[in-house]
Design an enzyme around this catalytic site. Sequence first.
Site, PDB file in Angstrom:
ATOM      1  N   ARG A 216      -3.375  -4.509   8.754  1.00 43.27           N
ATOM      2  CA  ARG A 216      -4.272  -3.547   9.430  1.00 43.27           C
ATOM      3  C   ARG A 216      -5.429  -4.274  10.118  1.00 43.27           C
ATOM      4  NH1 ARG A 216      -7.274  -0.794   4.263  1.00 43.27           N
ATOM      5  NH2 ARG A 216      -6.367  -2.227   2.758  1.00 43.27           N
TER       6      ARG A 216
ATOM      7  N   TYR B 287       6.995  -8.112   8.539  1.00 39.11           N
ATOM      8  CA  TYR B 287       6.768  -6.677   8.653  1.00 39.11           C
ATOM      9  C   TYR B 287       7.123  -6.168  10.041  1.00 39.11           C
ATOM     10  CZ  TYR B 287       3.611  -7.621   4.680  1.00 39.11           C
ATOM     11  OH  TYR B 287       3.080  -8.034   3.483  1.00 39.11           O
TER      12      TYR B 287
ATOM     13  N   ASP C 242       0.831  -1.202   0.000  1.00 41.08           N
ATOM     14  CA  ASP C 242       0.000   0.000   0.000  1.00 41.08           C
ATOM     15  C   ASP C 242       0.867   1.253   0.000  1.00 41.08           C
ATOM     16  OD1 ASP C 242      -2.289  -1.501   0.059  1.00 41.08           O
ATOM     17  OD2 ASP C 242      -2.602  -1.312   2.220  1.00 41.08           O
TER      18      ASP C 242
ATOM     19  N   ASP D  39      -6.515   2.043   9.062  1.00 41.45           N
ATOM     20  CA  ASP D  39      -5.193   2.657   9.103  1.00 41.45           C
ATOM     21  C   ASP D  39      -5.336   4.159   9.301  1.00 41.45           C
ATOM     22  OD1 ASP D  39      -5.768   3.812   6.573  1.00 41.45           O
ATOM     23  OD2 ASP D  39      -4.919   2.102   5.522  1.00 41.45           O
TER      24      ASP D  39
END
Length: 318
Positions: free
Chosen positions: A186, A81, A53, A95
């Site tokens: 998320r 991540y 993203d 988010d």
Amino acid sequence: MDPCALTRTKRVRRALHGVLLLDKPLGLSSNDALQKVKRLLNAEKAGHTGTLDPLATGLLPLCFGAATKFSQLNLEADKAYVATLRLGQTTTTGDREGEIVSERAIAFTPEHLQGALQQLRGEIDQVPPMHSALKHEGKALYELARQGKTVEREPRRVTIHALELLSQTDETLQISVRCSKGTYIRTLAEDLGELLGCGAHLSALRRTHSGPLTLDRAITLAELELLDDAARLRHLLPPDLLLADCPLIRLGADDAGKLLAGIRRRTTLAPAARVRTFGPEPQAFLGSARIAGGELIPERLLSPIELQTLLAGPASLT
């Protein structure tokens, strides 16, 4: 006729074959990043191995030429991540880009936090967010979400291989995540916030691993722009990098030629779901194959022209 048109020449793209590990900047889509690098390298054919993203930064493997044949392997690989969560707030998108829809007090103990992290490890079910690229009746969910619509989404089974706390402040948590493909970080942030009783949303995300590939070998777009052409080409890694976790088999000239022709070869090697095959020359990557029933079975192979370009090396492209 425009006099300038007589002097214009069409830019000739070149056939590059390899993988560039990009440290994607904040605010840029994966496709925009790909197109910028493609122009910088003057490359003919390129693709990426799964989107990040615009909110996310970090490892984005970019494939050129023959390497695009193996991009699906990295798309399906586990990812890792570092995520930052804003506690006490939930948003419309999960988010920081969404509008705040609820605020709650932050009050949990270290024991409560560790218990919540444990609940989210292993195989879990996730409901995909409305603000995602998944399709519903031909339309991306995020398009429906922008129209204020919500549709039923089936939960998806994903695996959280590792989930650890890195740091904590009064309003934030930073966590490391190693997960299977298709995991929405998320959504993981939202689920953790609910388990803690205060709600949360994802405020920052950085990808550090994609299959066997790591961020420490990546280059930023800004760094790449400062280099000359020869230096940029030196950041193009071999196409077999995407198969780095597969066994390597080196064949003699005769067997290599027959494999490239699609002919199965008898072998005494142990069965393997996928191997990377090479000819006698050090750089002669032939492609992927599998070993079953005492045979080496070709799968995705380079063309003779692709192999010739690889053997010639980067110097032939400058």
